[in-house]
Design a protein around this motif. Sequence first.
Motif, PDB file in Angstrom:
ATOM      1  N   ASP A  12       0.083  12.926 -39.343  1.00 47.42           N
ATOM      2  CA  ASP A  12      -0.228  12.562 -40.937  1.00 47.42           C
ATOM      3  C   ASP A  12      -1.493  12.566 -41.009  1.00 47.42           C
ATOM      4  N   GLY A  13      -2.021  13.533 -42.035  1.00 48.90           N
ATOM      5  CA  GLY A  13      -3.632  13.034 -42.516  1.00 48.90           C
ATOM      6  C   GLY A  13      -4.493  13.686 -41.673  1.00 48.90           C
TER       7      GLY A  13
ATOM      8  N   SER B 158       1.867  13.363 -49.040  1.00 50.37           N
ATOM      9  CA  SER B 158       3.028  13.341 -48.011  1.00 50.37           C
ATOM     10  C   SER B 158       4.465  13.647 -48.571  1.00 50.37           C
TER      11      SER B 158
ATOM     12  N   HIS C 274      -7.098  11.495 -49.936  1.00 45.64           N
ATOM     13  CA  HIS C 274      -6.713  12.689 -49.449  1.00 45.64           C
ATOM     14  C   HIS C 274      -7.442  13.847 -49.770  1.00 45.64           C
TER      15      HIS C 274
ATOM     16  N   ASN D 130      -7.475  14.031 -44.556  1.00 50.05           N
ATOM     17  CA  ASN D 130      -7.665  12.474 -44.918  1.00 50.05           C
ATOM     18  C   ASN D 130      -8.754  12.078 -43.929  1.00 50.05           C
TER      19      ASN D 130
ATOM     20  N   SER E  89      -0.374  19.398 -39.427  1.00 51.70           N
ATOM     21  CA  SER E  89      -0.473  18.045 -40.321  1.00 51.70           C
ATOM     22  C   SER E  89       0.012  18.482 -41.871  1.00 51.70           C
TER      23      SER E  89
ATOM     24  N   HIS F  56      -7.316   6.076 -44.305  1.00 47.31           N
ATOM     25  CA  HIS F  56      -7.072   5.111 -45.777  1.00 47.31           C
ATOM     26  C   HIS F  56      -7.842   3.784 -45.881  1.00 47.31           C
TER      27      HIS F  56
ATOM     28  N   ASP G  60      -3.426   9.204 -40.915  1.00 49.78           N
ATOM     29  CA  ASP G  60      -3.534   8.897 -42.568  1.00 49.78           C
ATOM     30  C   ASP G  60      -3.841   7.384 -42.782  1.00 49.78           C
TER      31      ASP G  60
END
Length: 302
Positions: free
Chosen positions: A9-10, A66, A263, A254, A250, A214, A210
């Motif tokens: 993710d990300g 997401s 993002h 990010n 992905s 962040h 991710d």
Amino acid sequence: MALIFVFLDGVGLAPTGPLNPLSTAPTPQLRALLGGPLTLEQAQAHPELLLKPIDAALGVEGPPQSGTGHVALLAGINAPALHGRHQPNFPPVALRPLLAERSLFRRALAAGHAVAFANVFPPGYWRALEARRLRRSASVIAAEGAGLPLRTLDDLRAGRALSWDITGAALHARGEAPDIAQITPEQAGARLAALARAHTLVFFECFLPDLAGHGRLGEGAIAETLARVDGLVGGVLAVRAPGDSLLITSDHGNLEDSSTRIHSEAPVPLLVVGPAAGAFAAVARIDHVADAILAALGVPTL
């Protein structure tokens, strides 16, 4: 022949530069594989190695998110367009039945393939769902819709599952599995390769990139995340069977842009290592991935 699908993710695929941590991270496994870091300059296509940027925005304005991105990847549908916008976090309610009905998992199982969802789901996860502190992710909706069993702490103890953070450190931090030893990223990758001996499709999702992008994991989290991912890749490639392939992609960018904690609109990487690489040559968007996986497994697509 098995396909090991690692969803990160990300992670966007961006050019080398001072704001792209992937440019300078010490990722020896990926660098040896690609001839350089996981950046846009290393895009390439060979019989057993493919790295290319693919579109995550799917024609919908704004940074991909997401909730709709996961649905696009797992169901092979343009979820943002169907929903009318990119949705963060969890799948739109209106798309959940479609996700359950046509997920990658369900279609592979229906064709007779053995599918493993490698992530462990400890009791704390189910308690959080019951208390409504969490909602079901796209992957859980897809698995439950397919009747695919979700793995337990007993599976983790037996080496048949992985924690979402690769090593199991998050479980220890929450006190959920004090009796289960943490493992190295390389051992985690070897577990995925071992699952591929009894399954033709192995799926594992990791949210570390991710969260690190962040800024939710603290100082040094990006470097640690990339080290874990690199070790996981090395572990898979070191012990996978010659006929097995590793696929990494992905849902949105990010981590590759340290100038912001939101993002990005960068394309995402599609990395395939192994004899299935050629089956993904025409993939241009994240909603093409599920059908390409099924085609690589010999499953007719819709």
